[in-house]
Scaffold this motif. Structure first.
Motif, PDB file in Angstrom:
ATOM      1  N   VAL A  67      46.856  32.865  46.544  1.00 23.93           N
ATOM      2  CA  VAL A  67      47.019  33.941  45.559  1.00 23.93           C
ATOM      3  C   VAL A  67      45.642  34.353  45.059  1.00 23.93           C
ATOM      4  O   VAL A  67      44.907  33.547  44.491  1.00 23.93           O
ATOM      5  CB  VAL A  67      47.906  33.501  44.391  1.00 23.93           C
ATOM      6  CG1 VAL A  67      47.965  34.595  43.329  1.00 23.93           C
ATOM      7  CG2 VAL A  67      49.315  33.169  44.882  1.00 23.93           C
ATOM      8  N   LEU A  68      45.283  35.617  45.281  1.00 20.57           N
ATOM      9  CA  LEU A  68      43.982  36.137  44.854  1.00 20.57           C
ATOM     10  C   LEU A  68      44.048  36.772  43.468  1.00 20.57           C
ATOM     11  O   LEU A  68      43.095  36.657  42.693  1.00 20.57           O
ATOM     12  CB  LEU A  68      43.472  37.165  45.870  1.00 20.57           C
ATOM     13  CG  LEU A  68      43.269  36.663  47.311  1.00 20.57           C
ATOM     14  CD1 LEU A  68      42.810  37.800  48.201  1.00 20.57           C
ATOM     15  CD2 LEU A  68      42.284  35.507  47.345  1.00 20.57           C
ATOM     16  N   LEU A  86      51.160  41.354  43.050  1.00 19.16           N
ATOM     17  CA  LEU A  86      50.461  40.250  43.714  1.00 19.16           C
ATOM     18  C   LEU A  86      49.541  40.749  44.820  1.00 19.16           C
ATOM     19  O   LEU A  86      49.930  41.613  45.612  1.00 19.16           O
ATOM     20  CB  LEU A  86      51.468  39.281  44.344  1.00 19.16           C
ATOM     21  CG  LEU A  86      52.188  38.278  43.446  1.00 19.16           C
ATOM     22  CD1 LEU A  86      53.374  37.672  44.193  1.00 19.16           C
ATOM     23  CD2 LEU A  86      51.231  37.186  43.000  1.00 19.16           C
ATOM     24  N   ILE A  87      48.343  40.184  44.857  1.00 19.60           N
ATOM     25  CA  ILE A  87      47.472  40.310  46.033  1.00 19.60           C
ATOM     26  C   ILE A  87      47.272  38.884  46.545  1.00 19.60           C
ATOM     27  O   ILE A  87      46.818  38.010  45.808  1.00 19.60           O
ATOM     28  CB  ILE A  87      46.102  40.938  45.694  1.00 19.60           C
ATOM     29  CG1 ILE A  87      46.285  42.305  45.020  1.00 19.60           C
ATOM     30  CG2 ILE A  87      45.265  41.058  46.963  1.00 19.60           C
ATOM     31  CD1 ILE A  87      46.877  43.378  45.903  1.00 19.60           C
ATOM     32  N   GLN A  94      44.366  36.127  58.388  1.00 17.64           N
ATOM     33  CA  GLN A  94      43.052  36.452  57.826  1.00 17.64           C
ATOM     34  C   GLN A  94      43.029  37.871  57.268  1.00 17.64           C
ATOM     35  O   GLN A  94      42.166  38.690  57.617  1.00 17.64           O
ATOM     36  CB  GLN A  94      41.962  36.265  58.883  1.00 17.64           C
ATOM     37  CG  GLN A  94      41.700  34.810  59.269  1.00 17.64           C
ATOM     38  CD  GLN A  94      41.144  34.015  58.088  1.00 17.64           C
ATOM     39  OE1 GLN A  94      40.059  34.291  57.588  1.00 17.64           O
ATOM     40  NE2 GLN A  94      41.917  33.019  57.648  1.00 17.64           N
ATOM     41  N   ARG A  95      43.983  38.129  56.379  1.00 16.54           N
ATOM     42  CA  ARG A  95      44.052  39.462  55.780  1.00 16.54           C
ATOM     43  C   ARG A  95      44.583  39.339  54.353  1.00 16.54           C
ATOM     44  O   ARG A  95      45.258  38.378  53.994  1.00 16.54           O
ATOM     45  CB  ARG A  95      44.971  40.372  56.592  1.00 16.54           C
ATOM     46  CG  ARG A  95      46.448  39.984  56.498  1.00 16.54           C
ATOM     47  CD  ARG A  95      47.324  40.764  57.452  1.00 16.54           C
ATOM     48  NE  ARG A  95      48.734  40.435  57.226  1.00 16.54           N
ATOM     49  CZ  ARG A  95      49.700  40.652  58.116  1.00 16.54           C
ATOM     50  NH1 ARG A  95      49.402  41.216  59.290  1.00 16.54           N
ATOM     51  NH2 ARG A  95      50.952  40.329  57.830  1.00 16.54           N
ATOM     52  N   GLU A 148      36.487  43.740  45.937  1.00 16.44           N
ATOM     53  CA  GLU A 148      36.573  42.487  46.696  1.00 16.44           C
ATOM     54  C   GLU A 148      37.980  42.231  47.230  1.00 16.44           C
ATOM     55  O   GLU A 148      38.189  41.299  48.028  1.00 16.44           O
ATOM     56  CB  GLU A 148      36.142  41.311  45.804  1.00 16.44           C
ATOM     57  CG  GLU A 148      37.162  40.834  44.789  1.00 16.44           C
ATOM     58  CD  GLU A 148      37.336  41.745  43.565  1.00 16.44           C
ATOM     59  OE1 GLU A 148      38.123  41.382  42.666  1.00 16.44           O
ATOM     60  OE2 GLU A 148      36.686  42.821  43.510  1.00 16.44           O
ATOM     61  N   LEU A 149      38.957  43.052  46.816  1.00 14.72           N
ATOM     62  CA  LEU A 149      40.351  42.809  47.201  1.00 14.72           C
ATOM     63  C   LEU A 149      40.855  43.893  48.163  1.00 14.72           C
ATOM     64  O   LEU A 149      41.913  44.495  47.946  1.00 14.72           O
ATOM     65  CB  LEU A 149      41.241  42.763  45.955  1.00 14.72           C
ATOM     66  CG  LEU A 149      40.970  41.640  44.955  1.00 14.72           C
ATOM     67  CD1 LEU A 149      41.914  41.758  43.757  1.00 14.72           C
ATOM     68  CD2 LEU A 149      41.112  40.267  45.607  1.00 14.72           C
ATOM     69  N   GLU A 150      40.142  44.134  49.203  1.00 14.97           N
ATOM     70  CA  GLU A 150      40.569  45.156  50.162  1.00 14.97           C
ATOM     71  C   GLU A 150      41.883  44.733  50.816  1.00 14.97           C
ATOM     72  O   GLU A 150      41.991  43.651  51.386  1.00 14.97           O
ATOM     73  CB  GLU A 150      39.498  45.365  51.241  1.00 14.97           C
ATOM     74  CG  GLU A 150      39.842  46.468  52.221  1.00 14.97           C
ATOM     75  CD  GLU A 150      38.736  46.701  53.237  1.00 14.97           C
ATOM     76  OE1 GLU A 150      38.962  47.486  54.178  1.00 14.97           O
ATOM     77  OE2 GLU A 150      37.652  46.096  53.090  1.00 14.97           O
TER      78      GLU A 150
END
Length: 252
Positions: A67-68, A86-87, A94-95, A148-150
């Protein structure tokens, strides 16, 4: 097992209201560990808040995800645009993924799906989640505030149950807008108060945290009330909404 544990287990094993396709997903592939033995929830007691918290815990407890960020508030010149649920980071792919989550209970009436609060309708909720809430991670405001959260993919988890009235003769739709409904989730019954005498089993009222999972052993027997809706379950396990005769009012 506590009501919180049962709800968490239900969330991680139940399907989407919409047939799985593209962005419509569920959490069955997460393989999360159980909640901690001493897990408690001290936040807002509304069902949607508890649900989102447990969805987040499922990602936290999954070996495949990180969880980012959660509940990201977006605004522009002091005006609130909305919040991103949620991100998460998919470690296998890897995404970064944007997830919107919602628990909903809808009753079929005159071809439309209404919530117990009839202002909430699946036909309006679904497109809003798709075109507004999921789109917020593509906005310049999000990209400027969180470079930073692409985000690479978008996912919509909408769980709950769909209810039909067995005392009315009405065909059950197979789609909402152009999206196919998951027929396995059309499993509840509902009726108006004046029809409730036709229910052949005793009704046990459900507290909101058990709307998804069902009654506990010492559940309370309830009689339908002409002034308010009740959500209940029978001894055999059938879920029922009984709503006032004026429902859904002018929204019908």
């Amino acid at each position: 097992m506590s009501a919180l544990d049962e709800f968490y287990q239900w969330i991680t094993t139940s399907q989407n209201l919409i047939e799985p396709h593209d962005i419509f997903c569920d959490l069955r592939t997460l393989n999360p560990s159980p909640l901690a033995n001493n897990a408690v929830y001290n936040g807002n007691r509304r069902l949607g808040f508890i649900y989102q918290h447990l969805c987040t815990q499922a990602f936290v407890n999954s070996p495949n995800y990180q969880v980012l960020a959660e509940e990201i508030q977006l605004s522009e010149q002091g005006r609130t645009l909305g919040a991103i649920d949620l991100i998460v980071r998919n470690r296998q792919e890897q995404r970064n993924e944007h997830w919107e989550v919602a628990i909903k209970f809808y009753l079929l009436h005159n071809g439309n799906w209404f919530g117990p609060n009839a202002h909430d309708q699946l036909e309006t909720k679904l497109p809003r989640m798709l075109t507004h809430q999921l789109a917020m991670s593509n906005t310049s405001q999000f990209q400027q505030q969180h470079p930073e959260l692409e985000v690479a993919t978008h996912h919509l988890l909408m769980q709950g149950r769909l209810y039909i009235n067995p005392f009315n003769s009405e065909p059950t739709p197979t789609h909402c807008l152009e999206y196919p409904l998951n027929s396995s989730q059309i499993s509840g019954h509902w009726c108006h108060y004046s029809q409730a005498h036709q229910i052949q089993e005793t009704l046990y009222e459900l507290p909101k945290i058990r709307w998804a999972t069902g009654k506990e052993l010492n559940a309370t027997i309830v009689e339908p009330n002409p002034e308010r809706f009740i959500h209940a379950q029978t001894e055999s396990g059938q879920f029922w909404f009984v709503v006032p005769d004026v429902w859904p009012g002018r929204n019908a």
